[in-house]
Design an enzyme around this catalytic site. Structure first.
Site, PDB file in Angstrom:
ATOM      1  N   THR A  39      -6.628  -0.964 -13.202  1.00 20.81           N
ATOM      2  CA  THR A  39      -5.869  -0.136 -14.319  1.00 20.81           C
ATOM      3  C   THR A  39      -4.381  -1.407 -14.833  1.00 20.81           C
ATOM      4  O   THR A  39      -4.286  -1.267 -15.704  1.00 20.81           O
ATOM      5  CB  THR A  39      -5.153   0.757 -13.524  1.00 20.81           C
ATOM      6  OG1 THR A  39      -6.498   1.788 -13.325  1.00 20.81           O
ATOM      7  CG2 THR A  39      -4.263   1.349 -14.045  1.00 20.81           C
ATOM      8  N   HIS A 431      29.076 -14.715 -16.609  1.00 18.10           N
ATOM      9  CA  HIS A 431      29.412 -14.388 -18.096  1.00 18.10           C
ATOM     10  C   HIS A 431      29.365 -14.657 -18.977  1.00 18.10           C
ATOM     11  O   HIS A 431      29.530 -16.076 -18.939  1.00 18.10           O
ATOM     12  CB  HIS A 431      31.265 -14.492 -17.370  1.00 18.10           C
ATOM     13  CG  HIS A 431      32.115 -12.979 -18.716  1.00 18.10           C
ATOM     14  ND1 HIS A 431      31.967 -11.440 -19.623  1.00 18.10           N
ATOM     15  CD2 HIS A 431      32.770 -14.039 -19.719  1.00 18.10           C
ATOM     16  CE1 HIS A 431      32.396 -11.677 -20.090  1.00 18.10           C
ATOM     17  NE2 HIS A 431      33.387 -13.212 -20.932  1.00 18.10           N
TER      18      HIS A 431
END
Length: 454
Positions: A39, A431
């Protein structure tokens, strides 16, 4: 033909078990009636995520001018979407087949049935194994009196073969499958309404995450009816009319039934051979052993998380248990969960409600993505919520935002290694990244907030 292990079902859990067992020197037969990958690879995880990526591209094309890019959205080429999806699926399918062949796993094509404590019958052939692993997966469920016709009333599997973008869709069920496909249909241009019997979308998630998703869906124009049960559906020449238990009626071109998936156990010979089955699912112990000695069950067949990666983990654990390696049981709270809608919802650990039920005193911190520059570049809203035991480790990480699912791995490590907020706060996050949102929440919980408004 005799093997150390015979696996019935070649989905995520089944082939993972076969591969790990072969690595450990076991002779393995893997029986699959359809295609290896099951699946997840052919009708679930992979193709739906391909659709979701096409949906993301459609949305970004519509919004391109806000990023200074001139582009025109001319619509959805449904056949082109399928070609993209099928290319991804086929490549992965060939890759798994190659892995099994390289590992020396005997792949048997055919429909198997349990014929004894150590026997699986496939047609006229019987395959014997010192141990058997049942991994027959799941299939879409419906509701009493609701007939799936594949035309007006469909399941997620029909969605993967759609020949058009419908003008409108009612999605019955606000769980992961319903929410993801509602997101796809809306991005493709359909009017969408979700019907969910429980009070919130994604009702098993942290309530604050569900509310953030609901707010985002409202902004996207996705409608929903919450806390109301389905009553009936009637097909017409142009679509379907759905009646809710409160008397309200909804009409649309399609009704997508997404009320969950049920274990495939009926007619497989399990109960006849003495295996305990409850509500269709096979009952197992912490190492996935059934009530029949030497027989294991994994994946969607058992009442654990219906996630491919949970199936992978169960398959690996069972192979190692059979090999005598004594692997630890799986902590299912520590298995990451992601809903790949726009925005995504991701979590690991327990919710605040579960903590209260268990009598765990907690502290919480929410970091709004409005303060995260990378999230603003991506044009997403949302939040990261961290739950920690008072004076103790982190017990839950809950996140909402575009592409936020990529952050759940850090949350998984934090939860499973029982990290303290102060320990995580010492780590330096790059960052600008969305991962800073996790770091900011941990800094605040550790008593030294940076970019957090309290």
């Amino acid at each position: 033909m005799a093997y150390d292990i015979v696996v019935l079902g070649g989905g995520s859990g089944g082939y993972a078990c076969a591969l790990r067992a072969a690595e450990l020197g076991k002779s393995v037969a893997l029986i699959e009636k359809d295609k290896i990958g099951g699946t997840c690879l052919h009708r679930g995880c992979i193709p739906t995520k391909a659709l979701l990526h096409s949906a993301e591209v459609a949305d970004e094309t519509r919004e391109s001018e806000s990023f200074g890019v001139k582009a025109r959205f001319d619509g959805i080429d449904v056949q082109g979407v399928h070609a993209f999806k099928d290319k991804i699926v086929t490549r992965a399918w060939k890759g798994v087949q190659g892995l099994l062949k390289g590992a020396g796993v005997t792949v048997v094509e055919g429909e198997g049935r349990l014929a004894g404590a150590n026997r699986i019958q496939v047609g006229q052939e019987v395959y014997e194994g010192r141990n058997l692993v049942l991994a027959t997966g799941s299939a879409p469920k419906s509701l009493p009196g609701l007939e799936i016709d594949g035309e007006r009333v469909i399941t997620s599997e029909h969605t993967l073969k759609m020949d058009r973008v419908p003008t409108s869709v009612i999605v019955l069920g606000g769980g992961v499958i319903g929410v993801e496909l509602a997101s796809v249909y809306r991005s493709f241009g359909a009017e969408v309404t979700i019907v969910e019997a429980l009070p919130h979308l994604l009702p098993t998630e942290e309530e604050s995450s569900s509310k953030l998703l609901e707010r985002a869906f409202r902004r996207r124009g996705i409608k929903y009816e919450l806390g109301v049960f389905f009553d009936s559906a009637k097909t017409t020449e142009t679509g379907v009319v759905v009646t809710l238990a409160n008397g309200k009626t909804l009409d649309a071109e399609l009704l997508l039934v997404a009320v969950g998936r049920g274990a495939v156990s009926a007619g497989m010979g399990f109960q006849e051979q003495g295996i305990t089955v409850e509500r269709g699912a096979v009952v197992v112990d912490e190492h996935c052993q059934t009530s029949l000695p030497g027989v294991y069950a994994i994946g969607d067949l058992i009442p654990t998380l219906q996630l491919a990666h949970a199936g992978f983990a169960e398959g690996i654990m069972v192979a190692e248990h059979i090999a005598g390696l004594n692997p630890p049981p799986i902590d299912y709270a520590g298995v990451p969960r992601i809903t790949y809608s726009d925005p995504e919802v991701a979590s690991v650990g327990i919710t605040s409600a579960q903590a209260a039920e268990r009598g765990i005193e907690i502290v919480e911190q929410v970091y709004d993505l409005a303060g995260n520059p990378k999230s603003q570049i991506l044009g997403t809203s949302g939040a990261v919520k961290v739950i920690a035991q008072k004076d103790g480790p982190v017990v839950g990480v809950h996140m909402v935002g575009r592409r936020i699912g990529e952050l759940v791995t850090e949350g998984q490590l934090i939860y499973n290694w029982e990290a303290l907020p102060s320990e995580v706060a010492q780590l330096v996050h790059a960052h600008p990244t969305q991962s800073e949102a996790v770091g900011e929440a941990m800094l605040a919980l550790a008593g030294k907030p940076l970019h957090v408004h309290n």
